[in-house]
Design a protein around this motif. Structure first.
Motif, mmCIF file in Angstrom:
data_model
loop_
_atom_site.group_PDB
_atom_site.id
_atom_site.type_symbol
_atom_site.label_atom_id
_atom_site.label_comp_id
_atom_site.label_asym_id
_atom_site.label_seq_id
_atom_site.Cartn_x
_atom_site.Cartn_y
_atom_site.Cartn_z
ATOM 1 N N LYS A 1 0.853 -1.185 0.000
ATOM 2 C CA LYS A 1 0.000 0.000 0.000
ATOM 3 C C LYS A 1 0.889 1.235 0.000
ATOM 4 N N ASP A 2 0.545 2.192 -0.849
ATOM 5 C CA ASP A 2 1.352 3.393 -0.986
ATOM 6 C C ASP A 2 1.422 4.156 0.328
ATOM 7 N N GLU A 3 2.603 4.666 0.620
ATOM 8 C CA GLU A 3 2.880 5.257 1.929
ATOM 9 C C GLU A 3 1.919 6.382 2.283
ATOM 10 N N ARG A 4 1.555 7.214 1.317
ATOM 11 C CA ARG A 4 0.713 8.376 1.600
ATOM 12 C C ARG A 4 -0.780 8.051 1.533
ATOM 13 N N TRP A 5 -1.117 6.809 1.210
ATOM 14 C CA TRP A 5 -2.523 6.447 1.017
ATOM 15 C C TRP A 5 -3.155 5.844 2.273
ATOM 16 N N PHE A 6 -2.472 5.909 3.412
ATOM 17 C CA PHE A 6 -3.020 5.362 4.650
ATOM 18 C C PHE A 6 -3.955 6.379 5.310
ATOM 19 N N VAL A 7 -4.989 6.781 4.579
ATOM 20 C CA VAL A 7 -5.941 7.761 5.094
ATOM 21 C C VAL A 7 -7.343 7.390 4.623
ATOM 22 N N ASN A 8 -8.323 7.914 5.337
ATOM 23 C CA ASN A 8 -9.713 7.879 4.897
ATOM 24 C C ASN A 8 -10.122 9.290 4.506
ATOM 25 N N ASP A 9 -10.825 9.409 3.379
ATOM 26 C CA ASP A 9 -11.286 10.712 2.930
ATOM 27 C C ASP A 9 -12.533 11.133 3.700
ATOM 28 N N ARG A 10 -12.582 12.416 4.042
ATOM 29 C CA ARG A 10 -13.769 12.978 4.689
ATOM 30 C C ARG A 10 -14.622 13.699 3.646
ATOM 31 N N PRO A 11 -15.930 13.807 3.895
ATOM 32 C CA PRO A 11 -16.793 14.520 2.933
ATOM 33 C C PRO A 11 -16.362 15.963 2.697
ATOM 34 N N ASP A 12 -15.695 16.584 3.697
ATOM 35 C CA ASP A 12 -15.291 17.982 3.544
ATOM 36 C C ASP A 12 -13.986 18.135 2.766
ATOM 37 N N GLY A 13 -13.454 17.021 2.260
ATOM 38 C CA GLY A 13 -12.222 17.070 1.494
ATOM 39 C C GLY A 13 -10.972 16.820 2.308
ATOM 40 N N GLY A 14 -11.120 16.730 3.632
ATOM 41 C CA GLY A 14 -9.979 16.429 4.487
ATOM 42 C C GLY A 14 -9.714 14.937 4.562
ATOM 43 N N HIS A 15 -8.761 14.570 5.401
ATOM 44 C CA HIS A 15 -8.365 13.170 5.513
ATOM 45 C C HIS A 15 -8.138 12.810 6.973
ATOM 46 N N ASP A 16 -8.545 11.613 7.333
ATOM 47 C CA ASP A 16 -8.278 11.065 8.659
ATOM 48 C C ASP A 16 -7.297 9.915 8.511
ATOM 49 N N PRO A 17 -6.246 9.881 9.319
ATOM 50 C CA PRO A 17 -5.236 8.811 9.163
ATOM 51 C C PRO A 17 -5.780 7.453 9.605
ATOM 52 N N TRP A 18 -5.293 6.418 8.951
ATOM 53 C CA TRP A 18 -5.564 5.062 9.427
ATOM 54 C C TRP A 18 -4.870 4.857 10.779
ATOM 55 N N PRO A 19 -5.328 3.878 11.558
ATOM 56 C CA PRO A 19 -4.644 3.585 12.830
ATOM 57 C C PRO A 19 -3.255 2.984 12.644
ATOM 58 N N ILE A 20 -2.933 2.561 11.430
ATOM 59 C CA ILE A 20 -1.608 2.019 11.145
ATOM 60 C C ILE A 20 -0.975 2.828 10.022
ATOM 61 N N THR A 21 0.337 2.725 9.904
ATOM 62 C CA THR A 21 1.085 3.436 8.876
ATOM 63 C C THR A 21 1.895 2.454 8.039
ATOM 64 N N ARG A 22 2.454 2.964 6.969
ATOM 65 C CA ARG A 22 3.332 2.135 6.135
ATOM 66 C C ARG A 22 4.545 1.680 6.947
ATOM 67 N N ALA A 23 5.066 2.556 7.807
ATOM 68 C CA ALA A 23 6.221 2.177 8.626
ATOM 69 C C ALA A 23 5.874 1.032 9.565
ATOM 70 N N ASP A 24 4.641 1.019 10.083
ATOM 71 C CA ASP A 24 4.214 -0.086 10.937
ATOM 72 C C ASP A 24 4.258 -1.410 10.189
ATOM 73 N N LEU A 25 3.870 -1.378 8.916
ATOM 74 C CA LEU A 25 3.713 -2.613 8.149
ATOM 75 C C LEU A 25 4.972 -3.051 7.411
ATOM 76 N N ASP A 26 5.904 -2.143 7.169
ATOM 77 C CA ASP A 26 7.050 -2.488 6.322
ATOM 78 C C ASP A 26 7.797 -3.744 6.764
ATOM 79 N N PRO A 27 8.125 -3.909 8.044
ATOM 80 C CA PRO A 27 8.838 -5.143 8.404
ATOM 81 C C PRO A 27 7.992 -6.389 8.184
ATOM 82 N N HIS A 28 6.691 -6.245 8.286
ATOM 83 C CA HIS A 28 5.805 -7.390 8.069
ATOM 84 C C HIS A 28 5.600 -7.646 6.572
#
Length: 846
Positions: free
Chosen positions: A104-131
């Motif tokens: 998954k692309d590093e900057r794509w760990f977000v959910n889009d909001r209706p107002d055009g903003g973004h909320d981060p996922w509870p995990i990041t690319r750095a969290d998953l990279d070793p896995h």
């Protein structure tokens, strides 16, 4: 430890895993590898190489519908707005997916909001990279070997590269879970026998490398796909997991007194229609749901009354990962037919990436991927009494008709004519090519129960901009290749077919946001985990299988850490003796010499394992480790005697992984590392100082070491039965320190072995810090040998292990403390570590 035990007339297991897809298989392997009791329940059948259906009559029964006496591989779901095809069988979706392992692309760990903003996922690319690293290694990720004969003769791959170059698009040969060579790193070749991976094969059948037949999505009869049955499930069985096929879970509920109960039926006789099989029950301490997005969400919805307080987010954030299927037809080059030959090669060989606004590309919209599609060379199939001969198009029509029968009751979905017309119009010919799109669609769908069946509320309208962008790019590809463009007939009803359903039991930062936390544990129900695509809080973007597997690996790491912590907490403590040493033969001792046992990698001991992220609730973040000569009581600057262990002691642990080579029959590590005939050796350890103050104060600085050793060719991965680690032990001169490792294990031929290793930290310039602390000289000894008996021990092998700089950086994230004043304890440890290095590498006094 293997599967379930019977108690009081009912089976009980430490862990029950439901489903054998990318979540369940990874979890089962990791738990079994660690010695946990594991029972895996898979509703479908096993499919050894050569058993996948091929003739039209076989394909007619290759669907999952037990009520109709069908127990096949394709499970078709039809909903409002979308339809889905998922898999039923040992190995889950890996049996029919197209092998792509994209992160998954590093900057794509977000959910889009209706107002055009973004909320981060509870995990990041750095969290998953070793896995991601761990899963890619297990699944043998490798790009398509396009530069080598005969793989260079793959017209569709070259066509996609030509189109991407003309349109200025970013294209790659993505990692594939396919064996093109007999062994990793070997020379690719067609239909070569595949070497055993060291843990056998759950089917007991041989495998051969890819023969470029395009049959990936209907089951690989060569065994060339590194599907989960050939990898994680075979390894899980090797480590004692009890894997049960044709076992369908019907209900789950909490168990009085703790743990969970699982009701299931055993489809014992798949060939005969009998009365409904009886419902049986198994209990467990931990329940891991890996039945897929639909299966897991359906189970939780059906069992909701048994789980009071289950988060309201259940059923939400459903998406199809932006899946879209279209066709390029009748490609021409200078008015001549341009052969694309979609039936040659794996189903997918290339991936075009469309950037996202999140990547810093204004106006780009949501990101997506476009991949070449493939299909089987049907003319090679054995046909039955339908007398189709080699009529390719008629065979395809027949199979599509069988497939679309399962959609006949869906609203606005009677596709047989449209699909048949499309095929008759030349979609599946040598000059045509399916294109597969996927991306960041809007995760606003909802799964719910309707009349006891699973229903979905989803519409393509909120993601129409994404779909139109992908369609427009596909039309551009068609123009470059001189081809006609055709939408999937479903698109005109604004319907899609997804093979990547996600969501339904999404992870969240808290109970108001999701069903489970960042490690998949369901809020309010300890020991209940979501391990599959249902936990994704939104689209992955690229093919999601790798991300699901990596998250399951991360989940399993946390689960095992928690289980280990509980065992330590339940174990009665032994008071230290006057010298602070454990009594001979007591808890944590190896041989009566006070050699304890521990688990995981440690920072600073160069050799750290890929970070096993633990999340903010378990980590102390942002603590800068000082570089000066600061010391703590017990270090060289201010030694004092050991103090009794206080009731409020604080533990510290970290994880370390080291890899290298040893030579059997050699006793000099430096020679053994480089000699001809050397064999790979690695370990992953969790180092635990249960009382950090005591660890720092005592001159031996001894901690426990737990984990595994993997000796290539000598039994593979084996658990460390007991182990110790000593940090910065004085060795004569003031300017020398040793980091010592002593690990007891038993190899694959039931021979007791000891890994004895040390890192030699000698006085010198600061440039020596990294090589000294990242190099471990090891000897493998015959038997379980204590330190006092090592001089007379028989040396079996010798060599050197190393840690990569990137692994060391990840290792720093694995530090965690438990007990009072965790941040202070971590700071004390950092000061001690930095101070000892200053003693060795600092400037000489003048």
């Amino acid at each position: 430890m293997s599967g379930a035990q019977r108690s009081g007339g009912r089976e009980h297991a430490g862990a029950v895993v439901v489903g054998s897809g990318f979540g369940g298989s990874v979890a089962a392997y990791r738990l079994a590898e660690a010695g946990e009791s594991v029972v895996l329940l898979e509703r479908g059948q096993p499919y050894p190489p050569g058993s996948f259906p091929r003739s039209p009559s076989e394909m007619g029964r290759a669907f999952w519908d037990p009520a109709a006496g069908l127990y096949g591989m394709f499970d078709v779901w039809s909903f409002k707005g979308c339809d889905s095809v998922v898999s039923s069988g040992l190995g889950g979706g890996s049996l029919i997916y197209a092998n792509v392992l994209l992160r998954k692309d590093e900057r794509w760990f977000v959910n889009d909001r209706p107002d055009g903003g973004h909320d981060p996922w509870p995990i990041t690319r750095a969290d998953l990279d070793p896995h991601y690293d761990a899963v890619e290694k297990m699944l043998g990720a490798t790009p398509y070997p396009l530069e080598q004969v005969p793989f260079d003769d793959t017209p569709k791959t070259h066509a996609m590269q030509d189109a991407a170059a003309e349109l200025g698009l970013q294209i790659s040969l993505p990692p594939l879970a396919v064996s093109f060579a007999s062994r990793p790193g070997g020379t690719p070749g067609v239909s070569l026998p595949i070497a055993d991976a060291g843990y056998g094969n759950v089917h007991g059948a041989g495998r051969r490398t890819c023969k470029l037949c395009g049959e990936c999505d209907i089951g690989c009869n060569e065994g060339a796909k590194n599907s989960l049955d050939h990898t994680y499930l075979s390894a899980a069985a090797h480590h004692g997991a009890d894997i049960r096929t044709s076992h369908e879970v019907k209900a789950i509920r909490p168990r009085p007194g703790g743990g969970y109960e699982v009701d299931y039926v055993h489809h014992a006789d798949l060939a005969a229609k009998k009365n409904r099989p009886p419902v049986q029950t198994i209990t467990c301490d931990r329940l891991i749901l890996g039945a897929g997005t639909y299966g897991t969400t359906f189970l939780l919805l059906k069992s909701r009354d048994a789980f009071p307080g289950l988060p309201e987010a259940l059923g939400t954030r459903f998406s199809g990962n932006g899946d879209l299927l279209t066709f390029l037809l009748r490609a021409k080059d200078r008015n001549r037919v341009r052969p694309l030959n979609a039936a040659r090669g794996p189903v997918i060989t290339t991936a075009i990436r469309l950037p996202d606004e999140l990547d810093g590309v204004p106006g780009a919209g949501r990101g997506a991927y476009i991949e070449d599609g493939g299909y089987p060379g049907f003319t090679d199939w054995i046909v039955d009494s339908l007398d189709l001969g080699n009529d390719f198009e008629r065979a395809v029509k027949f199979l599509w008709n069988r497939f679309t029968e399962f959609f006949k009751d869906a609203p606005d979905t009677n596709l047989s004519k449209e699909i048949a017309d499309l095929i008759g119009d030349g979609a599946l010919t040598v000059s045509s090519l399916p294109l597969l799109g996927m991306g960041r669609d809007t995760a606003d769908g909802r799964l719910r129960l309707k009349g006891g069946r699973l229903a979905a509320d989803w519409t393509a309208e909120t993601s129409e901009a994404l779909f139109n962008r992908v369609r427009k790019t596909m039309q551009g590809i068609a123009d470059v290749l001189g081809a006609d463009y055709a939408d999937n007939p479903m698109w005109f009803r604004k319907r899609i077919v997804t093979v990547h359903p996600l969501g339904g039991a999404p992870m969240g930062a808290h109970q108001g946001e999701g069903v489970c936390d960042a490690f998949g544990e369901v809020f309010g129900f300890p020991g209940l985990y979501i391990a599959d695509g249902a936990a994704m809080p939104g689209p992955v973007g690229p093919n999601p299988s790798l991300t699901i597997a990596a998250q399951a690996d991360r989940m399993a790491t946390r689960l095992l850490e928690d289980a280990s912590a509980r065992r330590r907490a339940d174990r009665p403590e032994t008071a230290p003796s006057a010298t602070g040493a454990e009594p001979a033969g007591g808890a944590g001792s190896l041989d009566g010499a006070g050699n304890g046992s521990a688990r995981g990698p440690f920072p600073g001991a160069a050799g750290a394992a890929p970070a096993q992220e633990t999340g903010p609730s378990r980590e102390v973040r942002g603590v800068a480790l000082p570089r000066g000569a600061g010391t703590v009581p017990g270090s060289r600057g201010g030694a004092r005697g050991p103090s009794p262990v206080a009731a409020g002691r604080t533990s510290l642990s970290f994880t370390e992984e080291m890899k290298g080579f040893v030579t059997y029959g050699e006793d000099d590590p430096r020679i053994g590392e480089l000699a001809d005939g050397r064999r790979p050796l690695s370990f992953r350890l969790t180092i635990t100082a249960e009382d950090t103050e005591r660890f720092l104060a005592e001159p031996g600085h001894e901690a426990k070491a737990e984990g595994w050793i993997d000796a290539g060719g000598h039994g593979g991965r084996c658990p460390v039965e007991r182990g110790t680690f000593n940090l910065f032990v004085a060795d004569g001169a003031d300017d020398r320190r040793l980091m010592r490792y002593r690990l007891f294990y038993t190899d694959g031929e039931d021979r007791r072995r000891t890994l004895s290793g040390h890192k030699d930290v000698l006085h010198g310039p600061p440039t020596r810090i990294w090589p000294d602390t990242s190099t471990l000289y090891v000897r493998l000894l015959d038997g379980h040998v204590g330190a006092e008996a090592e001089d007379g021990a028989d040396v079996v092998a010798a060599g050197v292990l190393h840690i990569r700089l990137t692994d060391f950086a990840r290792q720093l994230t694995t530090f965690r403390t438990s007990g009072p004043d965790g941040a202070g304890t971590l700071l004390d440890f950092g000061r001690f570590f930095a101070g000892e290095l200053w003693e060795v590498y600092g400037p000489d006094p003048v």
